[in-house]
Design a protein around this motif. Structure first.
Motif, PDB file in Angstrom:
ATOM      1  N   GLY A  19       0.691  -1.242   0.223  1.00 21.79           N
ATOM      2  CA  GLY A  19      -0.132   0.084   0.153  1.00 21.79           C
ATOM      3  C   GLY A  19       0.972   0.749  -0.294  1.00 21.79           C
ATOM      4  N   ALA A  20       2.122   1.226   1.210  1.00 23.05           N
ATOM      5  CA  ALA A  20       2.699   2.514   1.132  1.00 23.05           C
ATOM      6  C   ALA A  20       3.663   2.416  -0.478  1.00 23.05           C
ATOM      7  N   MET A  21       3.924   2.144  -1.441  1.00 26.19           N
ATOM      8  CA  MET A  21       4.107   1.845  -2.386  1.00 26.19           C
ATOM      9  C   MET A  21       3.735   2.499  -3.655  1.00 26.19           C
ATOM     10  N   ILE A  22       2.299   1.785  -3.084  1.00 28.78           N
ATOM     11  CA  ILE A  22       0.953   2.714  -4.276  1.00 28.78           C
ATOM     12  C   ILE A  22       1.185   3.855  -4.369  1.00 28.78           C
ATOM     13  N   ILE A  23       0.714   4.683  -3.056  1.00 24.10           N
ATOM     14  CA  ILE A  23       0.926   5.862  -2.438  1.00 24.10           C
ATOM     15  C   ILE A  23       2.348   6.501  -3.095  1.00 24.10           C
ATOM     16  N   GLY A  24       3.715   5.693  -2.512  1.00 29.68           N
ATOM     17  CA  GLY A  24       4.647   6.719  -2.833  1.00 29.68           C
ATOM     18  C   GLY A  24       5.146   6.631  -4.739  1.00 29.68           C
ATOM     19  N   GLY A  25       4.952   5.612  -5.277  1.00 30.45           N
ATOM     20  CA  GLY A  25       4.749   5.406  -6.145  1.00 30.45           C
ATOM     21  C   GLY A  25       3.561   6.030  -7.760  1.00 30.45           C
ATOM     22  N   MET A 230      -4.043   4.313   7.104  1.00 28.99           N
ATOM     23  CA  MET A 230      -3.060   5.548   7.570  1.00 28.99           C
ATOM     24  C   MET A 230      -1.569   5.536   7.894  1.00 28.99           C
ATOM     25  N   ALA A 231      -1.676   4.076   8.303  1.00 27.99           N
ATOM     26  CA  ALA A 231       0.299   4.022   7.975  1.00 27.99           C
ATOM     27  C   ALA A 231       1.057   3.764   6.242  1.00 27.99           C
ATOM     28  N   ALA A 232      -0.060   3.006   6.167  1.00 30.32           N
ATOM     29  CA  ALA A 232       0.593   3.271   4.456  1.00 30.32           C
ATOM     30  C   ALA A 232       0.125   4.424   3.933  1.00 30.32           C
ATOM     31  N   GLY A 236       3.785   5.638   2.874  1.00 33.90           N
ATOM     32  CA  GLY A 236       4.410   6.163   1.336  1.00 33.90           C
ATOM     33  C   GLY A 236       4.310   7.716   0.583  1.00 33.90           C
ATOM     34  N   THR A 237       3.655   8.362   2.024  1.00 31.91           N
ATOM     35  CA  THR A 237       4.010   9.891   1.619  1.00 31.91           C
ATOM     36  C   THR A 237       5.110  10.374   2.465  1.00 31.91           C
TER      37      THR A 237
END
Length: 417
Positions: A19-25, A230-232, A236-237
């Motif tokens: 999920g974090a990579m979805i946001i960061g990407g 929220m953690a993702a 990610g941000t």
């Protein structure tokens, strides 16, 4: 905090990293090339301060979408939530700004691709390829991929992302090794003025943190698990923020502040920045890596934005998924920005600024209003953004500051470095 609506517990837990990579990407793309250029006025420390403030506000506004989204069934779209909580008029405004952002970013990446491909053709092959022709060829090529199928886009995007990651590491590793602290701190210019240029960078920083359309997707991905979502969002941000700061250190630690003036005077397109960075090291292979990275960074962003715009317009106009239907969608998706790129090929920086203005509506103001209205409509909630009404008004104030900054800048009422 336990959710009243099911996820369930019987479903396998989705990866937090994924999920974090979805946001960061989603966040990190070709727009990063605009940051050191627009921040040449306020320079590194003030620029990073605005970037951190923007990161915080955009994270909070994303969480406000999450707060509203959790009151609806899993799968409810951003538009559905806006229409129900704010009404049809706000939904039309929101839909228009989303489409405008996607269109203007498509144009921006066509402009960027034209300048970078033109520079690559001259430096590596000795071929003079005008930027407007290069950008058009780039757009037509990727339009064909998007027309073929989403699966074709996925395969091409995977390849592009892989190359981008490898060249990203090599490029940053090289540039970090050549940082000059005197250049980064602008120590030679003891009478330098920074604060007068601060306000104009707000819309560009805002445009660099666009992920809000993905919040409903994370609800689908994780179910109604606000803590994990929220953690993702936080991870990610934060990843994007750290990468942006490292990028600013690389650019501003290698190119003197005064040397940004000709880059800005030339329209601020990517080719001039890449040429300046390419001059910090005489190793030809490193310059080639820098060119490859810039080309693939633009391609990666272009694919992501145009696929989103393609799907949005197909739904808006009711075009089916047949070859003819996809051709019609491709036409309305790519033709306007391609024509824009031919008429005005050096508008990358201006386009990013306009994207920041439109994104202020749907990524800042609308989320704050959604949160406010959700608290009025629903008396109980499984997740509430901290800060109460004060935070809502703070985010609205941040959005207004961005709009004022954009208007004053385009009326030439702000100083230009």
């Amino acid at each position: 905090m336990r959710d009243s609506a099911p996820r369930s517990d019987n479903m396998p837990k989705a990866s937090l990293f994924g999920g974090a990579m979805i946001i960061g990407g989603t966040i990190v793309g070709a727009g990063m090339f605009s940051l050191p250029i627009v921040m040449a006025g306020p320079w590194f420390f003030w620029g990073v301060a605005v970037l951190i403030l923007t990161w915080f506000c955009m994270l909070i506004s994303g969480l406000m979408i999450l707060e509203a989204n959790l009151h609806y069934p899993i799968g409810a779209s951003f538009n559905t939530i806006v229409k129900d909580l704010l009404g049809s008029k706000w939904n039309v405004i929101n839909g228009f700004t989303v489409a405008f952002v996607l269109y203007i970013l498509t144009y921006a990446y066509i402009s960027a691709s034209g300048s970078v491909l033109s520079l690559t053709a001259i430096n590596e092959f000795g071929i003079h390829l005008p930027a407007k022709i290069a950008g058009t060829l780039f757009a037509v090529g990727f339009a064909f991929v998007v027309w073929l199928s989403t699966a074709a886009v996925s395969r091409v995007a995977s390849f592009v992302l892989g190359v981008k990651i490898v060249t990203f590491v090599l490029t940053f590793g090289n540039l970090l090794g050549h940082i000059d602290p005197i250049i980064l701190m602008n120590s030679n210019d003891v009478d330098a003025s920074y604060l007068p240029y601060l306000l104009m960078i707000f819309p560009f920083c805002l445009a660099s943190f666009g992920f809000h359309g993905n919040v409903p997707s994370l609800v689908i991905h994780y179910g109604k698990s606000p803590k994990r979502i929220m953690a993702a969002l936080l991870l990610g941000t934060l990843l994007a923020l750290v990468l942006y700061i490292v990028w600013l250190i690389c650019a501003m630690g290698n190119i003197a502040r005064v040397d940004f003036k000709p880059i800005i005077a030339a329209g601020g397109n990517i080719d001039h920045l890449i040429a300046a960075l390419g001059g910090v090291n005489t190793a030809n292979w490193l310059n080639i890596i820098l060119l490859i990275f810039s080309n693939f960074a633009v391609a990666s962003s272009f694919l992501g934005v145009t696929l989103g715009l393609f799907d949005y317009l197909a739904d808006l106009f009711g075009f089916d998924n047949s070859p003819l239907g996809r051709f019609k969608t491709a036409l309305v998706t790519f033709l306007p920005p391609i024509v824009g790129g031919i008429i005005y090929p050096n508008g990358f920086l201006y386009a990013i600024g306009f994207a920041g203005l439109a994104a202020t509506i749907w990524a800042v103001i609308v989320p704050a209003l959604l949160s406010k209205q959700a608290r009025i409509r629903f008396k109980t909630s499984t997740f509430t953004v901290w800060g109460g009404s004060t935070m809502i008004y703070f985010i609205l104030f941040f959005g207004i500051i961005n709009i004022i900054a954009f208007i004053l800048s385009n009326l030439n009422l702000l100083p230009i470095y």
